[in-house]
Write an enzyme that holds these catalytic residues in place. Sequence first.
Site, PDB file in Angstrom:
ATOM      1  N   LYS A 148     -10.201   9.835   8.554  1.00 24.21           N
ATOM      2  CA  LYS A 148     -11.432   9.361   7.903  1.00 24.21           C
ATOM      3  C   LYS A 148     -12.170   8.474   8.901  1.00 24.21           C
ATOM      4  CE  LYS A 148     -11.459   8.119   3.521  1.00 24.21           C
ATOM      5  NZ  LYS A 148     -11.026   7.347   2.318  1.00 24.21           N
TER       6      LYS A 148
HETATM    7  O1  G3P Z   1     -12.127   7.059  -1.097  1.00 30.24           O
HETATM    8  C1  G3P Z   1     -13.121   6.069  -1.138  1.00 30.24           C
HETATM    9  C2  G3P Z   1     -12.733   5.066  -2.096  1.00 30.24           C
HETATM   10  O2  G3P Z   1     -11.416   4.690  -1.804  1.00 30.24           O
HETATM   11  C3  G3P Z   1     -13.591   3.890  -2.310  1.00 30.24           C
HETATM   12  O3  G3P Z   1     -13.360   3.681  -3.655  1.00 30.24           O
HETATM   13  O4  G3P Z   1     -13.091   2.575  -5.770  1.00 30.24           O
HETATM   14  O5  G3P Z   1     -13.011   1.236  -3.652  1.00 30.24           O
HETATM   15  O6  G3P Z   1     -15.173   2.193  -4.471  1.00 30.24           O
HETATM   16  P1  G3P Z   1     -13.688   2.323  -4.422  1.00 30.24           P
END
Ligand code: G3P
Length: 238
Positions: A86
């Site tokens: 990533k």
């Molecule tokens: O995969 C991207 C993700 O992990 C970000 O998620 O829930 O931290 O906005 P969040």
Amino acid sequence: MEYFLDTADIEAIKRINEIFPLKGVTTNPSIIAKEKRDFKDIINDIYNIIGKEKVVHAQAVGSTADIIVKEVNLLRDTFGENIYAKIPVTFEGIKAMKILSKDGHKITATGILSSQQIIMAAEAGAEYMAPYINRSDNIGESGVEIVRDAYKILEMFKKSDEECLKRYKRVFELKILGASFKNVRQVHETMLAGSKSVTISPDVFERLIYHPYTDWSMDTFNSDWEKIYGDKTLIDLL
Ligand code: G3P
């Protein structure tokens, strides 16, 4: 549809992998740091649960293209071909994507909050683009619109330029990996916008197929059955 689980919580991965069809597991630096243990052990433990044939997405943390390139080479040397790197859609990240994609690395562009970032990352050689749906919604924008607009732009060029279609086949077939969901509605809307891959945290994942009327229906079937057949199952009756 490709379902990914967005976590490094080993117990949650075991639980959900046993039930649901998973394509793989995605992580990010915050998800990894939450586990407070050795990075290599975490990724190996994930593979041990889901199987080496499935994929894990792990994020580069370097802030320059040089360091990101080194990190991603090490990720592949350490974990093999089924690791996706990533890489954030920063200037340095895009520069690193260009270099790494020429060398056949599997790349997921991350931290995406606009359609332009999707198109640019695809051109730079990323295979998956991960728009952050909830983070976009949280500031009054629309995560789903990011996905919809990216597909709309590609569709326009697809129709207008056959030559372009041949040259950029990979870009036109771009894989949008919807990410950062806080509820099932966001997942549903993202799929409706055309995204064939989604990565979802365990709490939202387990609500994907929940419906109270399904539970009520099964309770009714069970109590009707028990009145006549007690605790017998078809195994006893056939
Ligand atoms: O995969 C991207 C993700 O992990 C970000 O998620 O829930 O931290 O906005 P969040």
